[in-house]
Design an enzyme around this catalytic site. Structure first.
Site, mmCIF file in Angstrom:
data_model
loop_
_atom_site.group_PDB
_atom_site.id
_atom_site.type_symbol
_atom_site.label_atom_id
_atom_site.label_comp_id
_atom_site.label_asym_id
_atom_site.label_seq_id
_atom_site.Cartn_x
_atom_site.Cartn_y
_atom_site.Cartn_z
ATOM 1 N N HIS A 142 0.816 -1.217 0.000
ATOM 2 C CA HIS A 142 0.000 0.000 0.000
ATOM 3 C C HIS A 142 0.850 1.268 0.000
ATOM 4 C CE1 HIS A 142 0.816 -0.585 4.341
ATOM 5 N NE2 HIS A 142 0.723 0.731 4.413
ATOM 6 N N HIS A 194 4.474 8.858 13.298
ATOM 7 C CA HIS A 194 3.484 7.799 13.525
ATOM 8 C C HIS A 194 4.198 6.545 13.993
ATOM 9 C CE1 HIS A 194 4.728 6.851 9.430
ATOM 10 N NE2 HIS A 194 3.863 5.895 9.253
HETATM 11 O O1 LIG Z 1 1.092 -5.994 11.218
HETATM 12 C C1 LIG Z 1 0.977 -6.250 10.038
HETATM 13 O O2 LIG Z 1 0.965 -7.414 9.624
HETATM 14 C C2 LIG Z 1 0.852 -5.155 8.993
HETATM 15 C C3 LIG Z 1 1.353 -3.829 9.510
HETATM 16 C C4 LIG Z 1 1.326 -2.747 8.472
HETATM 17 O O3 LIG Z 1 1.480 -3.003 7.295
HETATM 18 C C5 LIG Z 1 1.179 -1.399 8.931
HETATM 19 C C6 LIG Z 1 1.267 -0.365 8.075
HETATM 20 C C7 LIG Z 1 1.174 0.991 8.534
HETATM 21 C C8 LIG Z 1 1.506 2.038 7.715
HETATM 22 O O4 LIG Z 1 1.783 1.865 6.446
HETATM 23 C C9 LIG Z 1 1.673 3.411 8.173
HETATM 24 O O5 LIG Z 1 1.017 3.810 9.122
HETATM 25 O O6 LIG Z 1 2.480 4.107 7.534
HETATM 26 FE FE LIG Z 2 3.607 3.062 6.113
#
Ligand SMILES: O=C(O)CCC(=O)/C=C/C=C(\O)C(=O)O
Ligand SMILES: [Fe+2]
Length: 313
Positions: free
Chosen positions: A115, A179
């Site tokens: 993502h 974050h």
């Molecule tokens: O814990 C997991 O398996 C997935 C964690 C995850 O992909 C978190 C993403 C968070 C961000 O991309 C963000 O806050 O930038």
């Molecule tokens: Fe991220």
């Protein structure tokens, strides 16, 4: 060659764990402004700087940076899955030029992205196959991380390489600012988690759903003030945006990784993508910020910013 920049925070919770309507409206207005900036600039190539969250890059071999000559999205958190429209020739030309400039760079002819790459393409361009892209991965989660001056060096080298292309190039940064979402950490991880982080065994749909639920719960805890994780830090975020916006990259060189974590939390290292993009823009001279939106949004676990910038005439 004409160049421009957009910086955009991402959040896997955008669209699913919405803040108050007024916040959503302000974000939408900022995104619309960025889309108008992009339409006006009319890029024919996007150099996209983004991190990964253990979907494409693993500890078996964890590069600090990687440029994709081809890339495919895994489709996590409901993001579009499938191939990105990578301009392979431009990607190879940029990679070659960066290496010629004495900056080491890994390349991938089959890069997996998540993502972090997909969201900005969806938000600004309506999908992953609507504009030519050169995807550049910047490690922002897996320690150890090198000094941020190396990110600047990479960004500048890519900026110089892009200047030699006969293209209209948008430098697009995805991630940050302060974050601290629950992203897995290798140190102290239970053996199964450690194996996944090292070997990159693709998660089952159930495992992926559990990870996504963990992040959502993290956001609910942030909103309730019970997360125990690093709070969003608007003051620090504004300092970062001010410094990058002024083009004061010498000051950025003095920033330490420990400072990022103390002030912005574990995922504040995603600001590296912003440093790279601003360094790329700076390779063609001074620049000016054209628009800037910032708001701390706990529902998205994000010090959330959208900025645009263009070279001075
Ligand atoms: O814990 C997991 O398996 C997935 C964690 C995850 O992909 C978190 C993403 C968070 C961000 O991309 C963000 O806050 O930038
Ligand atoms: Fe991220």
């Amino acid at each position: 060659m004409p160049v421009a920049l957009v910086g955009l925070s991402h959040s896997p919770l955008m669209g699913t764990n919405q803040p108050a309507d007024e916040t959503v409206q302000r974000v939408d207005a900022a995104l619309e402004e960025a889309r108008a900036f992009v339409r006006d600039f009319d890029p024919d190539l996007v150099v996209l700087y983004a991190p990964d969250h253990y979907n494409g890059f693993f500890y078996e071999k964890m590069p600090p940076f990687c440029l994709g000559t081809s890339a495919e999205s895994v489709g996590d958190f409901g993001s579009e899955a499938g191939p990105l429209r990578v301009d392979t020739e431009a990607a190879k030309t940029i990679a070659g030029s960066v290496l010629e400039q004495d900056v080491d760079l890994t390349i991938s002819a089959r890069m997996k992205v998540d993502h972090g790459f997909v969201q900005p393409l969806e938000v600004l361009f309506g999908g992953i196959d609507t504009v030519d892209v050169v995807p550049v991965y910047i490690n922002g989660v897996a320690s150890p991380l090198g000094p941020v001056r190396r990110v600047r060096a990479l960004g500048e080298a890519i900026g110089r390489a892009a200047a030699d292309l006969d293209r209209r190039v948008l430098f697009l940064a995805s991630g940050g600012l302060s974050h601290d979402p629950p992203v897995p950490v290798l140190e102290g991880a239970p053996p199964k988690v450690a194996d996944a982080l090292i070997e990159g065994t693709p998660p089952t749909p159930e495992q992926r759903a559990r990870g996504e639920k963990r992040v959502l719960q993290g956001a609910l805890d942030y909103v309730a003030g019970t997360s125990g994780r690093r709070e969003l830090n608007p003051e620090w975020d504004r300092l970062v945006l001010d410094t990058l916006g002024k083009g004061d990259l010498d000051r950025v060189d003095t920033w330490t990784n420990a400072w990022f974590e103390a002030e912005g939390g574990g995922s504040a290292h995603e600001v590296r993508t912003w440093i790279a993009a601003h360094a790329s823009l700076s390779a063609q001279g001074s620049y000016t910020v054209r628009s800037r939106f910032y708001e701390a949004i706990p529902e998205w676990i994000a010090g959330f910013a959208v900025t645009t910038a263009a070279p001075d005439a």
